[in-house]
Design a protein around this motif. Structure first.
Motif, mmCIF file in Angstrom:
data_model
loop_
_atom_site.group_PDB
_atom_site.id
_atom_site.type_symbol
_atom_site.label_atom_id
_atom_site.label_comp_id
_atom_site.label_asym_id
_atom_site.label_seq_id
_atom_site.Cartn_x
_atom_site.Cartn_y
_atom_site.Cartn_z
ATOM 1 N N MET A 168 0.811 -1.210 0.000
ATOM 2 C CA MET A 168 0.000 0.000 0.000
ATOM 3 C C MET A 168 0.850 1.267 0.000
ATOM 4 S SD MET A 168 -2.911 -0.931 2.821
ATOM 5 C CE MET A 168 -3.515 0.753 2.779
ATOM 6 N N TRP A 169 2.094 1.152 0.481
ATOM 7 C CA TRP A 169 2.934 2.327 0.639
ATOM 8 C C TRP A 169 3.936 2.503 -0.491
ATOM 9 C CZ3 TRP A 169 1.023 5.498 4.028
ATOM 10 C CH2 TRP A 169 0.274 4.980 5.087
ATOM 11 N N VAL A 170 3.961 1.569 -1.444
ATOM 12 C CA VAL A 170 4.899 1.675 -2.564
ATOM 13 C C VAL A 170 4.572 2.923 -3.387
ATOM 14 C CG1 VAL A 170 5.701 0.613 -4.699
ATOM 15 C CG2 VAL A 170 5.299 -0.799 -2.668
ATOM 16 N N GLY A 171 5.571 3.761 -3.582
ATOM 17 C CA GLY A 171 5.384 4.972 -4.368
ATOM 18 C C GLY A 171 4.696 6.095 -3.622
ATOM 19 N N ARG A 172 4.468 5.910 -2.319
ATOM 20 C CA ARG A 172 3.802 6.931 -1.523
ATOM 21 C C ARG A 172 4.806 7.644 -0.616
ATOM 22 N NH1 ARG A 172 -1.098 7.989 -3.800
ATOM 23 N NH2 ARG A 172 -1.875 6.033 -4.687
ATOM 24 N N GLU A 173 4.459 8.864 -0.232
ATOM 25 C CA GLU A 173 5.310 9.607 0.686
ATOM 26 C C GLU A 173 5.336 8.903 2.042
ATOM 27 O OE1 GLU A 173 5.539 14.055 2.772
ATOM 28 O OE2 GLU A 173 4.138 13.649 1.110
ATOM 29 N N ILE A 174 6.515 8.745 2.585
ATOM 30 C CA ILE A 174 6.680 8.039 3.857
ATOM 31 C C ILE A 174 6.734 9.062 4.986
ATOM 32 C CG2 ILE A 174 8.056 6.373 5.152
ATOM 33 C CD1 ILE A 174 6.706 5.264 2.633
ATOM 34 N N GLY A 175 5.556 9.339 5.533
ATOM 35 C CA GLY A 175 5.472 10.235 6.672
ATOM 36 C C GLY A 175 5.444 9.440 7.960
ATOM 37 N N SER A 176 5.002 10.077 9.032
ATOM 38 C CA SER A 176 5.021 9.421 10.343
ATOM 39 C C SER A 176 4.064 8.231 10.403
ATOM 40 C CB SER A 176 4.652 10.435 11.432
ATOM 41 O OG SER A 176 3.375 10.998 11.198
ATOM 42 N N VAL A 177 2.902 8.354 9.743
ATOM 43 C CA VAL A 177 1.936 7.250 9.746
ATOM 44 C C VAL A 177 2.515 6.039 9.037
ATOM 45 C CG1 VAL A 177 -0.338 6.501 8.953
ATOM 46 C CG2 VAL A 177 -0.045 8.813 9.866
ATOM 47 N N ALA A 178 3.081 6.274 7.864
ATOM 48 C CA ALA A 178 3.672 5.176 7.098
ATOM 49 C C ALA A 178 4.850 4.560 7.840
ATOM 50 C CB ALA A 178 4.114 5.677 5.730
ATOM 51 N N THR A 179 5.657 5.398 8.470
ATOM 52 C CA THR A 179 6.835 4.900 9.193
ATOM 53 C C THR A 179 6.431 3.909 10.277
ATOM 54 O OG1 THR A 179 8.077 6.935 8.766
ATOM 55 C CG2 THR A 179 8.792 5.572 10.624
ATOM 56 N N GLN A 180 5.388 4.245 11.045
ATOM 57 C CA GLN A 180 4.941 3.349 12.109
ATOM 58 C C GLN A 180 4.365 2.067 11.537
ATOM 59 O OE1 GLN A 180 5.343 3.726 15.546
ATOM 60 N NE2 GLN A 180 4.787 1.560 15.381
ATOM 61 N N CYS A 181 3.561 2.184 10.481
ATOM 62 C CA CYS A 181 2.977 0.985 9.864
ATOM 63 C C CYS A 181 4.060 0.055 9.333
ATOM 64 C CB CYS A 181 2.026 1.382 8.732
ATOM 65 S SG CYS A 181 0.443 2.051 9.275
ATOM 66 N N LEU A 182 5.033 0.618 8.642
ATOM 67 C CA LEU A 182 6.102 -0.196 8.078
ATOM 68 C C LEU A 182 6.977 -0.818 9.169
ATOM 69 C CD1 LEU A 182 7.035 2.113 5.083
ATOM 70 C CD2 LEU A 182 5.920 -0.122 4.952
ATOM 71 N N LYS A 183 7.151 -0.099 10.264
ATOM 72 C CA LYS A 183 7.896 -0.653 11.395
ATOM 73 C C LYS A 183 7.168 -1.868 11.969
ATOM 74 C CE LYS A 183 9.528 0.540 16.054
ATOM 75 N NZ LYS A 183 9.571 1.609 17.097
ATOM 76 N N ASP A 184 5.859 -1.741 12.134
ATOM 77 C CA ASP A 184 5.072 -2.866 12.654
ATOM 78 C C ASP A 184 5.091 -4.040 11.685
ATOM 79 O OD1 ASP A 184 4.410 -1.395 14.888
ATOM 80 O OD2 ASP A 184 2.474 -0.732 14.104
ATOM 81 N N ILE A 185 4.963 -3.750 10.396
ATOM 82 C CA ILE A 185 4.995 -4.821 9.389
ATOM 83 C C ILE A 185 6.311 -5.577 9.457
ATOM 84 C CG2 ILE A 185 5.114 -5.257 6.905
ATOM 85 C CD1 ILE A 185 3.042 -2.959 6.582
ATOM 86 N N HIS A 186 7.420 -4.840 9.570
ATOM 87 C CA HIS A 186 8.742 -5.471 9.651
ATOM 88 C C HIS A 186 8.832 -6.382 10.875
ATOM 89 C CE1 HIS A 186 13.086 -5.905 9.231
ATOM 90 N NE2 HIS A 186 13.201 -5.575 10.510
ATOM 91 N N GLU A 187 8.357 -5.899 12.017
ATOM 92 C CA GLU A 187 8.408 -6.684 13.245
ATOM 93 C C GLU A 187 7.555 -7.951 13.126
ATOM 94 O OE1 GLU A 187 6.845 -6.389 17.887
ATOM 95 O OE2 GLU A 187 7.141 -4.552 16.714
ATOM 96 N N TYR A 188 6.344 -7.807 12.618
ATOM 97 C CA TYR A 188 5.445 -8.954 12.514
ATOM 98 C C TYR A 188 5.960 -9.966 11.490
ATOM 99 C CZ TYR A 188 2.204 -5.762 14.892
ATOM 100 O OH TYR A 188 1.610 -4.892 15.774
ATOM 101 N N ARG A 189 6.597 -9.461 10.427
ATOM 102 C CA ARG A 189 7.160 -10.367 9.420
ATOM 103 C C ARG A 189 8.298 -11.193 10.028
ATOM 104 N NH1 ARG A 189 8.362 -6.996 5.369
ATOM 105 N NH2 ARG A 189 6.588 -7.591 4.074
ATOM 106 N N GLU A 190 9.139 -10.540 10.797
ATOM 107 C CA GLU A 190 10.237 -11.265 11.439
ATOM 108 C C GLU A 190 9.704 -12.339 12.386
ATOM 109 O OE1 GLU A 190 12.917 -8.534 13.315
ATOM 110 O OE2 GLU A 190 14.150 -8.410 11.499
ATOM 111 N N ASN A 191 8.640 -12.017 13.114
ATOM 112 C CA ASN A 191 8.035 -12.988 14.033
ATOM 113 C C ASN A 191 7.492 -14.199 13.279
ATOM 114 O OD1 ASN A 191 8.566 -11.297 16.190
ATOM 115 N ND2 ASN A 191 6.502 -10.451 16.279
ATOM 116 N N ALA A 192 6.774 -13.928 12.193
ATOM 117 C CA ALA A 192 6.179 -15.024 11.412
ATOM 118 C C ALA A 192 7.261 -15.890 10.776
ATOM 119 C CB ALA A 192 5.250 -14.452 10.343
ATOM 120 N N GLN A 193 8.274 -15.245 10.232
ATOM 121 C CA GLN A 193 9.361 -16.003 9.603
ATOM 122 C C GLN A 193 10.123 -16.838 10.628
ATOM 123 O OE1 GLN A 193 11.434 -12.742 7.708
ATOM 124 N NE2 GLN A 193 10.381 -13.058 5.751
#
Length: 203
Positions: A168-193
């Motif tokens: 959803m964030w590809v090609g979009r401006e990475i502001g504070s909202v996106a930064t937090q979402c992407l941080k959570d995605i990274h954490e959850y991905r590491e947990n699942a992997q």
């Protein structure tokens, strides 16, 4: 309810007392803020019965003030169920192309599809994109909240959902909202992997 919510209610009561027809709400806020719950509920019940008969525009003004002043989680059920939810639903029906109406409907927990609609109407709305992303990854958080003891549902399916949310964030401006979402995605991905790596045959 947190102490800061109670303090906020007392401050809100002063504002509400200056609005025509809002004295019952002002009394509820003041009493609830001081912890006088039984009397507060009596004032609220009477106010809600009266406000339910107001015109749409008048009810919407009330709802917007409440939503901008107080978390929906701090609002009493009679106010939410009798005034706020029905009025915001009506708002969405009357103005289906109004982004803010769908954002509030989504924030009130009245359907993720409202975030989708808001984003469709305004693809540049970072708030709508962030809210939708959070709604998409919240089930992943739930699936992982008992780690390291066990994983609920499928980590492989969660990885697919996380990839969709990240896209959803590809090609979009990475502001504070996106930064937090992407941080959570990274954490959850590491947990699942990590779970898949440590449990190749399943739990």
């Amino acid at each position: 309810m947190q102490n800061n919510d109670l303090d906020k209610m007392i401050a809100m009561s002063a504002v509400a007392s200056g609005k025509p027809g809002w004295q019952g709400l002002a009394d509820y806020l003041a009493l609830q803020g001081r912890g006088v719950r039984k009397r507060a509920l009596a004032e609220l019940t009477e106010f809600v019965q009266a406000a339910a008969t107001w015109s749409f525009d008048r009810r919407l003004d009330l709802c917007l003030w409440l939503l901008e002043s107080l978390s929906p989680y701090s609002m009493p059920s009679p106010l939410l169920e009798t005034i706020v939810h029905p009025t915001c639903r009506e708002w969405g029906e009357r103005e289906p192309d109004t982004v803010i109406a769908h954002l509030w409907l989504g924030r009130l927990g009245l359907g993720v599809e409202h975030y989708e609609r808001a984003l469709y109407l305004d693809p540049a709305c970072a708030e709508a994109r962030g809210c939708l992303c959070e709604a998409m990854i919240e089930p992943v958080w739930f699936n992982q909240h008992h780690l390291p003891d066990y994983y609920i549902n499928s980590p492989a399916a969660d990885l697919l959902d996380l990839a969709e949310a990240e896209a959803m964030w590809v090609g979009r401006e990475i502001g504070s909202v996106a930064t937090q979402c992407l941080k959570d995605i990274h954490e959850y991905r590491e947990n699942a992997q990590a779970w898949l790596r440590d449990h190749p045959q399943g739990p």
